[in-house]
Design a protein around this motif. Structure first.
Motif, short mmCIF file in Angstrom:
data_model
loop_
_atom_site.label_atom_id
_atom_site.label_comp_id
_atom_site.label_asym_id
_atom_site.label_seq_id
_atom_site.Cartn_x
_atom_site.Cartn_y
_atom_site.Cartn_z
N UNK A 86 3.26 52.25 83.15
CA UNK A 86 1.79 52.15 83.15
C UNK A 86 1.33 51.12 84.16
N UNK A 87 2.05 50.00 84.26
CA UNK A 87 1.70 48.96 85.22
C UNK A 87 1.85 49.47 86.65
N UNK A 88 2.88 50.26 86.91
CA UNK A 88 3.05 50.84 88.24
C UNK A 88 1.91 51.80 88.55
N UNK A 89 1.48 52.58 87.54
CA UNK A 89 0.38 53.51 87.73
C UNK A 89 -0.91 52.77 88.07
N UNK A 90 -1.07 51.58 87.45
CA UNK A 90 -2.29 50.79 87.69
C UNK A 90 -2.14 49.84 88.87
N UNK A 91 -0.96 49.80 89.51
CA UNK A 91 -0.69 48.84 90.59
C UNK A 91 -0.93 47.41 90.10
N UNK A 92 -0.46 47.12 88.89
CA UNK A 92 -0.62 45.79 88.29
C UNK A 92 0.73 45.09 88.24
N UNK A 93 0.74 43.81 88.55
CA UNK A 93 1.98 43.04 88.53
C UNK A 93 2.11 42.21 87.25
N UNK A 94 1.02 41.99 86.52
CA UNK A 94 1.06 41.22 85.28
C UNK A 94 0.29 41.97 84.19
N UNK A 95 0.48 41.54 82.95
CA UNK A 95 -0.25 42.16 81.84
C UNK A 95 -1.75 41.90 81.97
N UNK A 96 -2.11 40.73 82.48
CA UNK A 96 -3.53 40.42 82.67
C UNK A 96 -4.14 41.40 83.67
N UNK A 97 -3.45 41.63 84.78
CA UNK A 97 -3.94 42.58 85.77
C UNK A 97 -4.00 43.99 85.19
N UNK A 98 -3.06 44.34 84.33
CA UNK A 98 -3.08 45.66 83.70
C UNK A 98 -4.33 45.83 82.86
N UNK A 99 -4.70 44.81 82.08
CA UNK A 99 -5.92 44.89 81.27
C UNK A 99 -7.16 45.05 82.12
N UNK A 100 -7.20 44.30 83.23
CA UNK A 100 -8.37 44.40 84.10
C UNK A 100 -8.46 45.78 84.74
N UNK A 101 -7.33 46.29 85.22
CA UNK A 101 -7.30 47.60 85.86
C UNK A 101 -7.64 48.70 84.85
N UNK A 102 -7.16 48.56 83.62
CA UNK A 102 -7.43 49.58 82.60
C UNK A 102 -8.93 49.70 82.33
N UNK A 103 -9.62 48.56 82.24
CA UNK A 103 -11.07 48.60 82.03
C UNK A 103 -11.78 49.11 83.28
#
Length: 335
Positions: A311-328
């Motif tokens: 999921x993080x790769x799909x969102x291009x996120x390197x951290x859980x914080x970035x994943x939350x921001x990208x998801x929103x």
């Protein structure tokens, strides 16, 4: 040792002899040093000129005799020479420092001019656009608004030639550009040359990046008073920044292709989590740990962690914080 004050080897030897053994005639000095009469005379003249010795034509009885040479006190004579040398060296240091500063300023100005250039006027900008495309070797990225206030699409043929050389074009156009005059014809030609084209609602700025080494973008807006201006950038850091901007826009854009001879928009390529992955994401954003998510969904911990990484790769996120921001940001979760 005294060569630093400009004395030759024989002159230094003669001066040392006179300091340590007292006054002597030229003949005596030649015998002591083993030098020839002419060499001795030249060295004595050198010492006399420097003020290190003085000649007396008195044999001590009041009658004139062969000249005798006596050394001047070293503390006085040599200090004067050393002071002159110190002054000369100081002047040389100041001159060297001034030259070094001038060199740094000149090379810095040249480097800055080479890294960033302001281009003014339609003709000059058009020439730079052509140069960037003709100079491209492997890849060219472009953001296109469709407002050709300065350079029409492929007006010079440089784009066609670059594609024929094997340069891979990736282009993002604003949706409004689809309705621009002759847009369909230009798109057909580009798609026919195997260019990859995507569409977004709004392109942030015009931009061309060639081979990740040079970028061209406008400094003025269409309709702005005065001549149009653009910025040609070769500074690596700035070119990387422009490339990141392009890739972010490209990620959100919809691919444009041909179907039955007509341009057709495909689905946005980024995708989104579905099914179990969406439930995992929702639990993570609610504050659950990986262990809690695994237990609640009946999955193994390693399986949950593997799917989180996907999921993080799909969102291009390197951290859980970035994943939350990208998801929103991407609308993957409810606010």
């Amino acid at each position: 040792m005294l060569s630093v004050v400009g004395l030759g080897e024989l002159a230094e030897h003669l001066y040392t002899d006179l300091v340590t053994r007292g006054s002597a005639t030229a003949t005596t000095l030649a015998e002591r040093t083993g030098a020839g009469p002419d060499e001795t005379a030249t060295a004595l003249d050198e010492l006399t000129t420097q003020g290190l010795i003085a000649a007396r034509h008195d044999n001590g009885s009041g009658r004139a005799g062969a000249a005798r040479y006596a050394a001047a006190p070293p503390a006085v004579a040599l200090e004067a020479l050393l002071a002159d040398r110190r002054h000369a060296l100081r002047q040389a240091e100041l001159s060297a420092a001034a030259l070094a500063e001038a060199y740094r300023a000149a090379t810095a100005d040249d480097a800055h001019r080479d890294l960033v250039e302001v281009v003014v006027g339609p003709a000059a900008i058009g020439h730079r656009v052509e140069q960037v495309q003709r100079g491209a070797k492997s890849a060219l990225l472009a953001l296109v608004t469709g407002q050709y206030d300065v350079v029409p699409a492929d007006a010079t043929g440089a784009e066609t030639e670059a594609v024929e050389r094997g340069v891979a074009y990736r282009v993002v156009i604003g949706r409004q550009a689809l309705g621009a005059p002759q847009a369909a014809e230009a798109l057909f030609e580009a798609l026919g040359r195997d260019q990859r084209i995507r569409v977004v609602d709004q392109v942030p700025t015009k931009l061309i990046v060639a081979d990740g080494s040079v970028a061209l973008l406008p400094l003025t807006s269409p309709g702005e008073a005065g001549e149009p201006a653009a910025l040609l950038v070769r500074a690596p850091g700035l070119v990387r920044l422009m490339t990141v901007l392009f890739e972010q826009v490209w990620e959100w854009a919809q691919p444009l292709g041909l179907e039955a001879g007509l341009p057709v928009l495909g689905e946005a390529p980024a995708g989104e989590p579905v099914g179990t992955d969406r439930r995992i994401l929702a639990l993570l954003l609610a504050g659950s740990t990986d262990q809690a998510v695994a237990k609640q969904l009946g999955l193994g911990l390693r399986t949950v962690q593997r799917r989180i990484r996907a999921i993080m790769e799909l969102a291009h996120a390197e951290t859980r914080v970035q994943l939350g921001w990208q998801a929103h940001r991407r609308g993957w979760v409810e606010d």
